[in-house]
Design an enzyme around this catalytic site. Sequence first.
Site, PDB file in Angstrom:
ATOM      1  N   GLU A 287      38.178 -21.069 -61.445  1.00  0.00           N
ATOM      2  CA  GLU A 287      36.601 -20.953 -60.300  1.00  0.00           C
ATOM      3  C   GLU A 287      35.462 -20.239 -60.145  1.00  0.00           C
ATOM      4  O   GLU A 287      36.096 -18.791 -59.790  1.00  0.00           O
ATOM      5  CB  GLU A 287      37.442 -21.793 -59.081  1.00  0.00           C
ATOM      6  CG  GLU A 287      35.595 -22.134 -58.801  1.00  0.00           C
ATOM      7  CD  GLU A 287      36.757 -22.578 -56.737  1.00  0.00           C
ATOM      8  OE1 GLU A 287      36.470 -22.898 -56.584  1.00  0.00           O
ATOM      9  OE2 GLU A 287      38.362 -21.686 -56.814  1.00  0.00           O
ATOM     10  N   LYS A 355      33.295 -30.987 -58.407  1.00  0.00           N
ATOM     11  CA  LYS A 355      34.894 -31.183 -56.910  1.00  0.00           C
ATOM     12  C   LYS A 355      34.585 -32.530 -55.756  1.00  0.00           C
ATOM     13  O   LYS A 355      34.066 -32.471 -55.127  1.00  0.00           O
ATOM     14  CB  LYS A 355      34.906 -30.306 -56.475  1.00  0.00           C
ATOM     15  CG  LYS A 355      36.063 -29.137 -55.374  1.00  0.00           C
ATOM     16  CD  LYS A 355      36.543 -28.147 -54.917  1.00  0.00           C
ATOM     17  CE  LYS A 355      37.759 -27.972 -53.852  1.00  0.00           C
ATOM     18  NZ  LYS A 355      37.770 -26.398 -54.025  1.00  0.00           N
ATOM     19  N   CYS A 413      40.023 -25.907 -57.168  1.00  0.00           N
ATOM     20  CA  CYS A 413      40.746 -25.560 -56.495  1.00  0.00           C
ATOM     21  C   CYS A 413      41.621 -25.621 -55.550  1.00  0.00           C
ATOM     22  O   CYS A 413      42.992 -26.279 -56.191  1.00  0.00           O
ATOM     23  CB  CYS A 413      39.670 -24.767 -55.462  1.00  0.00           C
ATOM     24  SG  CYS A 413      39.926 -23.056 -54.376  1.00  0.00           S
TER      25      CYS A 413
END
Length: 539
Positions: A287, A355, A413
């Site tokens: 990431e 995300k 994440c």
Amino acid sequence: MNRILQVFYIFFSAIIFSLAIQNEFLPFGSPFLGLFALVPLYLAIINSSSYLESALLTGLQTFLVHLMSSFWLGFFRDFAIFTLGASALGTGVIGLVFGCYLHYFVGRKKSGSLVDVKTYFHPALFFACIWTLYEWAKSTGFLAYPWGTLIMTSYKWKLLTQIVDITGTWGLSFLFSLFGALVAEGIYLLSSSGTGNNSRQFFQYRQLSACCMAFFVISVAYGAWQLNKELVPVKQMETVMVQQNIDSWVVGSDQQPIQISQELTDAAVEDCVEVTGAKPDLVVWSESVLSYSFPESEFYYHTSPDSRPLIPYIREMDVPFVIGGAATVDRAKRMYSNAALFFDHAGEYQGYYGKMQLVPFAEVIPGAQYEWVRKLLDAIVGFSSGWTPGTELTLFNVPLKTGGDVTISIPICFEDAFPMVCRALFKAGSEIFVNITNDSWSMTNSAEYQHFAIASFRAMEFRTTLIRSTNSGYSVVVNPKGQVIADMPLFEETSLYTSVPIYQRTMTVYCLFGNWLPALCFILALGQVIAREKTGRKQ
């Protein structure tokens, strides 16, 4: 029980709970301690004399567990006031609310005198139901934080954890909290101040204890069956995972992270060629490697870094890449997503996954659309904007050198800690979860292992393979049984080539029905409330 002793019980419960979760002393936690973590809390609640007292005790316990187990949130620099302070306060508030529910079902004292709680089922059952609902509530929604749970303590007991493909992780919450409640109830009944002469309660206690034992036996038997099943992959995806171990707080260009990632990639690709005679099918960087947003910065990466420009490098590698970066949602409104960028073997940018589950107050600020909110936040922490959440379940196809392809999803994440995010991706057609993460800011082993432990349940829930390619760890490949089949050490600059097995997609019970167990716990608790109130059997 005097209040000083009750508070001592709360601290004792929080200490046991925190030691049961992955920590600096027990890297993968202790399921045994997890079984007993709630015993002192139950004893404190059972002797509480009011809803307020139970609420304060439970709120204190949940607050302390959060501080002790997630202390590393305080390393998020200027944002620690939110990441640790606000999250600890929020967890304590949730505990306050559920403490009232625990008192309704478990509390036995009023104004200092004992009360015989007549229930159709034993109070320990409802304690387990309420605790399961608590862990579900703190793990759901915009402010969700699925850390600091009994679920995490169970990680090492693979014989038991296999049930999550049926119950989700809530089955583990229920079993562990039920066991702890029964141990505490046994202590209470046998104590001189308990209701030891109540034959009905003893009968209920024996019945529920037998049921609890049966639940554990059935779960272990199911786990043994799952663990002994032969896993036969239908495909193999030759994969390179890169862990560049870059300090997240260093402000500057992304040339160094890219250069380090390139060097690490070169080494792992060489390993792949040596083993298979061909380059890998996929390279995964972590990431937040790239600083400039796509697609408008694509031209920039044709010439940067100076030593080996990124796009020509990917083209030279002739391998698809997944790289963490930023994607433009609306340039005019300055809206960007924390994204997983996908490049094909020719270095052509093919799109991104944005995300969806953002970290509250760190990645997204509620009310940031209002000027007064931005000014207030700028004055407090110098930060008033965040990422724009993704809205699409974007999947990517990775061609295999052996023929065919693999459909991958890329939860980013801490999205791999959320079963509903991964469930949506799996139901959309994902054959494998490829997680990219950057937890390097935590600077602690326990933070890395905690994140991994939570994420590992996704592999079992959906009986699929999970790849975690992180900045600093814990970078692993997990099979559908939740077992680690490849990994890299924490906080080291390294890379890994591994042949990742892909299995036939299977719609598990949990995938089909989702969070049915918390719903059942709610129905049981509500039914008991209605029955008690209807018949006048109040505390």
